[in-house]
Motif scaffolding. Structure first.
Motif, PDB file in Angstrom:
ATOM      1  N   ARG A  98    -143.969 -13.778   2.573  1.00  0.00           N
ATOM      2  CA  ARG A  98    -143.667 -12.953   1.397  1.00  0.00           C
ATOM      3  C   ARG A  98    -142.322 -12.242   1.497  1.00  0.00           C
ATOM      4  N   THR A 108    -143.492  -9.953   6.350  1.00  0.00           N
ATOM      5  CA  THR A 108    -144.764  -9.895   5.641  1.00  0.00           C
ATOM      6  C   THR A 108    -145.214 -11.318   5.362  1.00  0.00           C
ATOM      7  N   GLU A 110    -148.712 -14.193   4.672  1.00  0.00           N
ATOM      8  CA  GLU A 110    -150.097 -14.356   4.269  1.00  0.00           C
ATOM      9  C   GLU A 110    -150.931 -14.912   5.411  1.00  0.00           C
ATOM     10  N   ALA A 208    -153.195 -10.747   4.217  1.00  0.00           N
ATOM     11  CA  ALA A 208    -151.756 -10.674   4.512  1.00  0.00           C
ATOM     12  C   ALA A 208    -151.523  -9.601   5.560  1.00  0.00           C
TER      13      ALA A 208
END
Length: 468
Positions: A98, A108, A110, A208
């Motif tokens: 992300r 970041t 998932e 996440a």
């Protein structure tokens, strides 16, 4: 149940709901082949919102859910029971990076991202994500978080818990907790993310995470050394830490029996030293300086160790290819054991200082109880974590020995407890060690765990039968 399957298909699309026996087969058996379950369906949501909707639908129907990542669990944590009422929630489609914030050293991702994918994304940004496992090409971040995975670089960087800044979690009722913070300091009450790290999907489904990144080292050097015994290895570790401090990133202990299985079963494997040794150490250094300087520093250290007779032999990798070959010998031990056949496996930790005592006492006790037992011991000596696996060389003898698993466990785990250790260092509890947890966990701590479980999942729908 047909109504639920239709609801799931409406949420994620019919192509992402599997119900046929043949298409479910590979998801219903654990990596070791020890556990096989049954399921109503397997669903593959493609977003956090879809995960939440799937959980709400299952909760409304009173149907248990089993979160599953890469299905590389070594304790049966991602395998459903035989009841056939569970829905497997497979996270493989949640596989997006992300955000990468290189200035904040954070990424970041998932939960369905492969560990290798996260490592590669960090490297592309000039950073290091240091979690390193033999299964990194198939294990997923959600599973790493759910088992608090360790790996070979815990010595310097810590385990998965210490590499995590924030989480996003779907709770057992379908509510979403958004804890995707990238802060190093946030002292606003309970650190909720720690509830879900290591919980093996029993408290919610991690969708996440924000993970720590580190400066990418310019130089990495690797050596394979021969030592006489566990005591010599731990003494070597102490001297290496004194000499190299944080530059020492990995220190793996490998028994002769472990290496022999790799040489026997893994094509292309080669003996790294002129003569086999009873124990080997694989160590790695990394820093931001020049490779030649770090290599020379390690070579000087090893030369002194060999001159004093504390290291019997050794080889330094001269390039990345040679380093990968040395690491392959270590990383393929589990695969070689799988090919060899069943064994009684232990993933234990003791204080680093007590590793030699554990090896001596456990080996003596097991040999007395089970003449001819073969001990395959290896692992992360730098943080006190050993994989201590038992079998017999002849298949007919081994079948009878496997039936004695409870007696072997008692010898090993009683000794671990006596030495102030843990019966599960990095693999988790799953189905494999539920009864052992009751025997060795502090009763008050176990009651607290039950209270947390009943508070978050009062109907016991989230990965039932695991841990508790």
């Amino acid at each position: 149940m047909n109504d639920l399957q239709q609801q799931l298909a409406a949420i994620v699309g019919p192509a992402h709901v599997l119900t046929g026996e043949a298409e479910l087969a590979s998801y219903l058996t654990d990596w070791r082949g020890r556990y096989r379950g049954r399921a109503l369906a397997l669903v593959k949501p493609g977003s956090t919102d879809e995960v939440a909707a799937v959980v709400r639908a299952c909760a409304a129907a009173g149907v248990p859910m089993v979160p599953q990542g890469g299905n590389t669990s070594l304790c049966g944590a991602a395998t459903p029971d035989q009841g056939g009422r569970s829905v497997l929630v497979n996270l493989s489609r949640l596989n997006r990076i992300r955000q990468i914030d290189a200035a904040n050293n954070a990424i970041t991702v998932e939960a369905g991202c492969l560990l290798a994918q996260v490592q590669e994304a960090a490297a592309a940004a000039g950073r290091l994500f240091p979690l390193a496992l033999a299964s990194e090409g198939s294990c997923q971040i959600g599973g790493n978080l759910s088992t608090n995975a360790g790996g070979v670089q815990v010595l310097r960087y810590g385990n998965t818990r210490e590499l995590t800044l924030g989480l996003e979690v779907v709770l057992p009722d379908g509510c979403l907790w958004n804890g995707l913070t990238a802060l190093r300091k946030d002292n606003t009450g309970y650190d909720l993310k720690d509830l879900f790290i290591g919980a093996e999907g029993t408290l919610g489904i991690i969708t996440a995470a924000v993970l720590k990144l580190f400066p990418r080292p310019r130089a990495v050097v690797t050596a394979w050394l021969a030592v006489a015994d566990g005591a010599a290895a731990i003494a070597l570790l102490g001297r290496a830490q004194a000499r190299f401090d944080a530059r020492l990133t990995a220190f793996e202990l490998i028994s002769r029996q472990s290496l022999d299985l790799v040489l026997q079963h893994i094509p292309g494997s080669r003996q790294p030293l002129a003569a086999p040794a009873p124990w080997q150490v694989l160590l790695e250094l990394a820093d931001g300086g020049a490779w030649a300087d770090l290599q020379a520093d390690l070579e000087d250290f090893i030369g002194g160790e060999m001159a004093d007779g504390r290291v019997q032999d050794g080889v330094l990798a001269q390039n990345e290819t040679q380093a990968r070959q040395l690491w392959a010998l270590r990383e393929n031990i589990s695969e070689a054991q799988k090919i060899e056949g069943l064994s009684i496996k232990h993933d234990i930790s003791v204080p680093v200082s007590r590793i030699p005592e554990f090896l001596d006492l456990a080996g003596t006790a097991l040999a007395a109880a089970f003449p001819g037992v073969r001990v395959v011991a290896f692992g992360h000596a730098g943080d006190g974590n050993l994989h201590y696996n038992l079998s017999k060389a002849q298949r007919q003898d081994n079948d009878a020995f496997i039936a004695a698993t409870p007696q072997a466990n008692r010898i090993v785990h009683d000794l671990v407890a006596r030495l102030g250790g843990s019966i599960s260092a990095e693999h988790g509890i799953g189905q494999l060690k539920r009864e052992e947890l009751v025997r060795y966990k502090d009763p008050v701590g176990l009651d607290l765990m039950r209270c947390i479980k009943s508070s978050l999942d009062p109907r016991g729908l989230m990965n039932p039968g695991k841990i508790l």
